[in-house]
Scaffold this motif. Sequence first.
Motif, PDB file in Angstrom:
ATOM      1  N   UNK A 182       0.732  -1.142   0.152  1.00 54.49           N
ATOM      2  CA  UNK A 182       0.006   0.045   0.193  1.00 54.49           C
ATOM      3  C   UNK A 182       0.635   1.418  -0.030  1.00 54.49           C
ATOM      4  N   UNK A 183       2.009   1.281   0.358  1.00 50.83           N
ATOM      5  CA  UNK A 183       2.753   2.581   0.452  1.00 50.83           C
ATOM      6  C   UNK A 183       3.480   2.804  -1.070  1.00 50.83           C
ATOM      7  N   UNK A 184       3.318   1.998  -1.963  1.00 50.86           N
ATOM      8  CA  UNK A 184       3.729   2.064  -3.162  1.00 50.86           C
ATOM      9  C   UNK A 184       2.801   2.270  -4.293  1.00 50.86           C
ATOM     10  N   UNK A 185       3.477   3.221  -5.372  1.00 49.99           N
ATOM     11  CA  UNK A 185       2.373   3.134  -6.338  1.00 49.99           C
ATOM     12  C   UNK A 185       2.022   2.269  -7.279  1.00 49.99           C
ATOM     13  N   UNK A 186       1.059   1.862  -7.940  1.00 52.98           N
ATOM     14  CA  UNK A 186       0.701   0.764  -8.928  1.00 52.98           C
ATOM     15  C   UNK A 186       0.695   1.363 -10.432  1.00 52.98           C
ATOM     16  N   UNK A 187       1.689   1.330 -11.261  1.00 52.29           N
ATOM     17  CA  UNK A 187       1.449   1.927 -12.640  1.00 52.29           C
ATOM     18  C   UNK A 187       0.143   1.751 -13.374  1.00 52.29           C
ATOM     19  N   UNK A 188      -0.162   2.514 -14.242  1.00 53.85           N
ATOM     20  CA  UNK A 188      -1.480   2.379 -14.898  1.00 53.85           C
ATOM     21  C   UNK A 188      -1.184   2.102 -16.261  1.00 53.85           C
TER      22      UNK A 188
ATOM     23  N   UNK B 266      -5.830   8.399  -6.702  1.00 52.28           N
ATOM     24  CA  UNK B 266      -6.538   7.076  -6.414  1.00 52.28           C
ATOM     25  C   UNK B 266      -5.374   5.932  -6.776  1.00 52.28           C
ATOM     26  N   UNK B 267      -4.657   6.121  -7.724  1.00 53.65           N
ATOM     27  CA  UNK B 267      -3.559   4.991  -7.956  1.00 53.65           C
ATOM     28  C   UNK B 267      -2.561   5.024  -6.777  1.00 53.65           C
ATOM     29  N   UNK B 268      -2.418   6.279  -6.404  1.00 55.29           N
ATOM     30  CA  UNK B 268      -1.281   6.439  -5.249  1.00 55.29           C
ATOM     31  C   UNK B 268      -1.728   5.926  -3.788  1.00 55.29           C
ATOM     32  N   UNK B 269      -2.985   6.047  -3.609  1.00 53.21           N
ATOM     33  CA  UNK B 269      -3.307   5.804  -2.265  1.00 53.21           C
ATOM     34  C   UNK B 269      -4.091   4.268  -2.173  1.00 53.21           C
TER      35      UNK B 269
END
Length: 379
Positions: free
Chosen positions: A88-94, A213-216
């Motif tokens: 959860x502390x990392x961003x998932x690429x889109x 949203x992708x960051x959180x």
Amino acid sequence: MTAPIRSQERAYSLSIKRGWNRYVNEPDRVPPALLSTRELAALSSRARLEYEEHRSVWHANIGPIKTPQLQSVHQDLWNVLTTNRQDGDKVRPSVVIDAFPGLGKSTIATSFGRDFQHAQIDRYGALTEDGQERIPVVRIQLTDRTSRRDFNSTLCRFFNLPRYDRGNANQLGNRAADTILSCETKLIIVDDVHFLDMRRQDDRAVANHFKSLASTFPVTFLHVGVGLEARGLLAEGLGDDDEDLAQNGRRLTPLTVEAFDVKTERGRRVWRDLLLAVEKNLVLANAHQGMIADELSDELFARSTGHFASLMALIARGCDLAIKDGNERLTIDVLNRVKNDAAAEKARLDMVSAFESGRLSSRPGRQPRRRRQSLRTSA
């Protein structure tokens, strides 16, 4: 008076959970039985109505066909989703599917979403550990002038949350976010992203909301649209001098869908494979092997210019005419009576000229040659 028959259409909206789940879970259509002309003539009036209802809807819904384009994009999407398992502390690429209209990008995205949802539920179950309904995939569609509040309301509406249109942008966003977390949503498909204009402040706010949203939350966004890079989505509306400051350029993986091409031998073989796959699905009494893959290959490419949506519309409308005139087969004459989309018709004459002059052929392993019958419409 003949009693009403049951419609074979599946009327649902992919932008609400009930409709999306119906799309995901309903079994594949079963084609109607292939009847001879004698068997067709022997049907009662009601049986004929039911049969033609079945045939019409079947021809309108052929597919999705596993074209090389679909398989390539699906492979890339599986690669992204399989590796997008950051904490959860990392961003998932889109991901962005950016392609011209009529190439099947929305079908590719939704069919992947269906496969991904099946895989998630098969692996983790229909309920989360907290007993909530697992909703692995959300699919929504943007409209012109979508604000951040509109987008959050659309998310709430998908989940069928009460009072989905009540509250400000932050309140609706918090409700949607809570549901995303509790239902363990992993993929959000956003179609028609080309409606966002990065020159407009409200639209830039929506694009920034995607990033938020992708960051959180542990969600991968799959954006689908036309000319998204040219419209500034990847650069976030920043000028060339500031393009390096745009986070989207690092967070978005662009994919595309190519049109069919018959300028190479490989392209001609891919085109023929597509026509063979379509041909197997046609339910016409006088159809025969090679009817479209051999006899109508050039005509179909000229009329569709290699765009999948144009091809399938042409096939479905041609089948309807062939059924109504009683010939029960596709021919050049039938195709010439079909009206297709404006873009395909605009490019048609140049393409026909190339085929008739021998400069182009859609048939693998054969030299281009002039056809005995003109491809041009007699109208």
